[in-house]
Design an enzyme around this catalytic site. Structure first.
Site, short mmCIF file in Angstrom:
data_model
loop_
_atom_site.label_atom_id
_atom_site.label_comp_id
_atom_site.label_asym_id
_atom_site.label_seq_id
_atom_site.Cartn_x
_atom_site.Cartn_y
_atom_site.Cartn_z
CB SER A 32 15.61 20.76 -14.32
OG SER A 32 14.81 21.92 -14.37
CG HIS A 64 -1.65 -1.28 1.43
ND1 HIS A 64 -2.79 -1.62 0.75
CD2 HIS A 64 -1.34 -2.33 2.23
CE1 HIS A 64 -3.18 -2.82 1.14
NE2 HIS A 64 -2.31 -3.28 2.01
#
Length: 480
Positions: free
Chosen positions: A285, A155
Site C-alpha cells: 500500500s 455458508h
C-alpha cells in the site's frame, strides 16, 4: 517508451500484462502474414489441380509473405473501405507476376475466418500447458498439505473439518474440467476451408469447369496445408459463430474456476492462514506500509471477469447472424476473441506464479481450529459419556449450558473459546477427563480427506497431466 505509446491508447492486456507468445499470436504481423500464407496455399492447391499458375508466381508470393507494408495497406483501406482488398492490392503490387492469381476464386472470409481459426487453435495451444502447470503446482501443494487439518466452511461459517490439501483438490477438480473442455474444443475445431462467397463453392466450381471432385480436393488440400485435419462441411460466408461461442465459453468457464480459486485465496489471506508470495521489495500500500495485499489473486479475479462477460457477446453475435452472414459480427469479434485469450493467458501466468509460492501458516490454522473445535467435539464428548453409562439427555443439557457460557465469552467478551476448560472443571464430565485430548485431536475429524487427496491425484490428475510432462517446469514470467 515511444511517442506513439504515450499519445495513443494501448490496451493494458498487451502493453502491461500479456505474454510475448499470446500477444504475438493476435498481432497484426501474424494476422496479415497468415492472410498471405493462405493465398499461397490456395495458389499451390489450384496449381496442383491444373490451373495455369507457375512456380515463379508462387515463389514471388513466398518471397514477399512477411514484407508487409502496413502504411500502404492503411492508405488503400481508406480508399476502398475494405481491409482484405487493401491487402490484396498491396500484396499484388509487391508481386506483379503473381498479381493475376492472388485471391483467385476466394471471398474475404477465406483469409479472415481461416486466420481467426488458426489464431484460435494456436491460442488454445498456448493456454493448455499453462493451465496444466497451474494444476501441477496445486497438485504438489495438495500432496504436501493433504493431512493438515483446517476448518471447513459452509455458508462462510465454520463447519466440519477438512484439510488444506483436500480443499486444494476442489480447486484442481474445477481446473481439470476446464483442461478437458479446452482440449475438446481445440480438437473439435475445424478449418473454414475454401467455400466461396455464400459457402456454395460456386466460384471454384466455375474455375474448375464444373468438376466437383477438384473443388472438393481443393478444400482438402488447403485445409491440410493449414494444419487442420478437417474443414466444416457446410458454412455460409463465415464459419458458424457457434464456434466462437464454444471457444469463448470454455475460456469463460476456466475464468470462473480461477476467480473462485483466487477468491478463496483472498479470504484465506484475510484470515492469515495462507498467503500468496510477497517479494522483499514489494509494496502492499502507498499509505499503509505494513500491508501484504493479495494483489496477484485480485488481478486474476479482475481479468477473469472479461471472458465471462464476453460469452454474452458471443451468444448475441451467433443469434443475430442473418441468413448466410451479416457484418455486425466483425468489429466486436476483433475485440472479444483476442481479449478473451489475452485475459486467460495473463490470469494463468499469474495463477502459476501464485501457486508456485503459496505460504501456509499452520499455527494460525491451529489457533482457528482451537477456537471452533470444542463446539464441534461436543457430539464426540456426549457419545463418550453415554458409552460409560451416562444419560444422553442429561449430558446434552450439561454440554448445552457450558457451550452457551463459552460462546458468551467469545462473542460478548472477545475472549478465547474456553469450553474445554469448563468441561475439565466440571465434575459431571470427570469420567472422560482423561479422554479429552484424544476426543479433541483434529486429525480424527477429517475423515478420509488425506486418502481422498492421494486417490484423486493418482487416479485423475496425473494421467491428464502426462501429455504436458515436458512443459511443466517452465516458469511463469510476470511483467508487473
Amino acid at each position: 517508451m515511444s511517442e506513439s505509446m504515450i499519445s495513443n491508447y494501448q490496451t493494458p492486456l498487451s502493453s502491461r500484462y500479456g505474454s510475448k507468445e499470446m500477444c504475438e499470436n493476435f498481432s497484426d504481423g501474424k494476422k496479415f502474414s497468415t492472410w498471405r500464407q493462405l493465398w499461397i496455399y490456395l495458389a499451390k492447391a489450384e496449381k496442383t489441380l491444373g490451373l495455369n499458375i507457375t512456380d515463379e508466381q508462387i515463389a514471388e508470393m513466398e518471397a514477399n509473405k512477411d514484407k508487409i507494408d502496413f502504411q500502404a495497406a492503411a492508405k488503400e483501406e481508406m480508399l476502398t473501405r475494405h481491409d482484405v482488398m487493401a491487402h490484396v492490392h498491396v500484396f499484388a503490387a509487391q508481386c506483379p507476376k503473381a498479381a493475376p492469381i492472388i485471391h483467385l476464386g476466394a471471398t474475404s472470409c477465406y483469409v479472415g475466418d481461416n486466420t481467426d481459426l488458426i489464431q484460435i487453435r494456436d491460442g488454445l495451444n498456448i493456454l493448455l500447458p499453462k493451465l496444466a502447470r497451474c494444476i501441477d503446482r496445486l497438485s504438489k501443494f495438495a500432496e504436501k498439505y493433504k493431512a493438515l487439518p483446517t476448518l471447513g466452511f459452509t455458508h462462510m461459517q465454520p463447519a466440519q473439518l477438512t484439510t488444506v490439501g483436500k480443499r486444494a483438490t476442489l480447486w484442481i477438480s474445477d481446473l481439470l474440467s476446464d483442461l478437458v473442455n479446452i482440449q475438446r474444443v481445440r480438437d473439435d475445431l475445424r478449418f473454414r476451408g475454401v467455400k466461396g462467397t455464400t459457402g456454395t463453392q460456386a466460384s471454384f466450381l466455375a474455375i474448375f469447369e464444373g468438376d466437383h471432385e477438384k473443388v472438393k480436393e481443393l478444400d482438402k488440400l488447403v485445409t491440410k496445408m493449414a494444419g487442420f485435419s478437417r474443414a466444416y462441411t457446410v458454412t455460409g460466408q463465415t464459419y458458424s459463430r457457434k464456434v466462437d461461442c464454444n471457444v469463448v465459453y470454455c475460456v469463460a468457464s476456466l475464468a470462473a474456476s480461477v476467480h473462485k480459486i483466487c477468491t478463496d485465496l483472498r479470504l484465506l489471506a484475510h484470515m492469515k492462514e495462507i498467503e500468496e508470495p510477497f517479494e522483499k521489495t514489494q509494496i502492499g500500500s502507498s499509505a499503509m506500509a505494513y500491508k501484504r495485499n493479495p494483489m496477484r489473486s485480485e488481478r486474476c479475479c479482475a481479468l477473469a471477469k472479461l471472458p465471462m462477460g464476453n460469452i454474452i457477446d458471443a451468444l448475441i453475435t451467433a443469434s443475430t447472424q442473418w441468413m448466410e452472414r451479416t457484418l455486425d459480427d466483425s468489429a466486436n469479434r476483433r475485440v472479444i476473441i483476442p481479449e478473451t485469450f489475452l485475459s486467460a493467458d495473463i490470469f494463468l501466468n499469474t495463477l502459476q506464479n501464485v501457486t508456485d509460492g503459496l505460504v501456509v501458516y499452520p499455527k494460525v490454522i491451529e489457533r482457528h481450529l482451537k477456537q471452533e473445535l470444542p463446539f464441534m467435539a461436543t457430539e464426540n464428548i456426549l457419545m463418550a459419556i453415554v458409552k460409560l453409562g451416562g444419560d444422553r439427555q442429561v449430558c446434552h443439557e450439561e454440554i448445552r449450558v457450558l457451550s452457551h457460557q463459552a460462546a458468551e465469552v467469545v462473542k460478548m467478551q472477545g475472549g478465547d473459546n474456553d469450553l474445554v476448560d469448563r468441561i475439565r472443571n466440571s465434575a459431571y464430565f470427570a469420567p472422560i477427563h482423561d479422554q479429552l485430548d484424544s476426543l479433541l485431536d483434529p486429525s480424527t475429524f477429517t475423515g478420509r480427506a488425506p486418502e481422498q487427496v492421494t486417490e484423486f491425484l493418482e487416479e485423475e490428475v496425473y494421467p491428464l497431466l502426462e501429455p504436458y510432462k515436458d512443459q511443466l517446469e517452465i516458469k511463469a514470467v510476470l511483467k508487473v
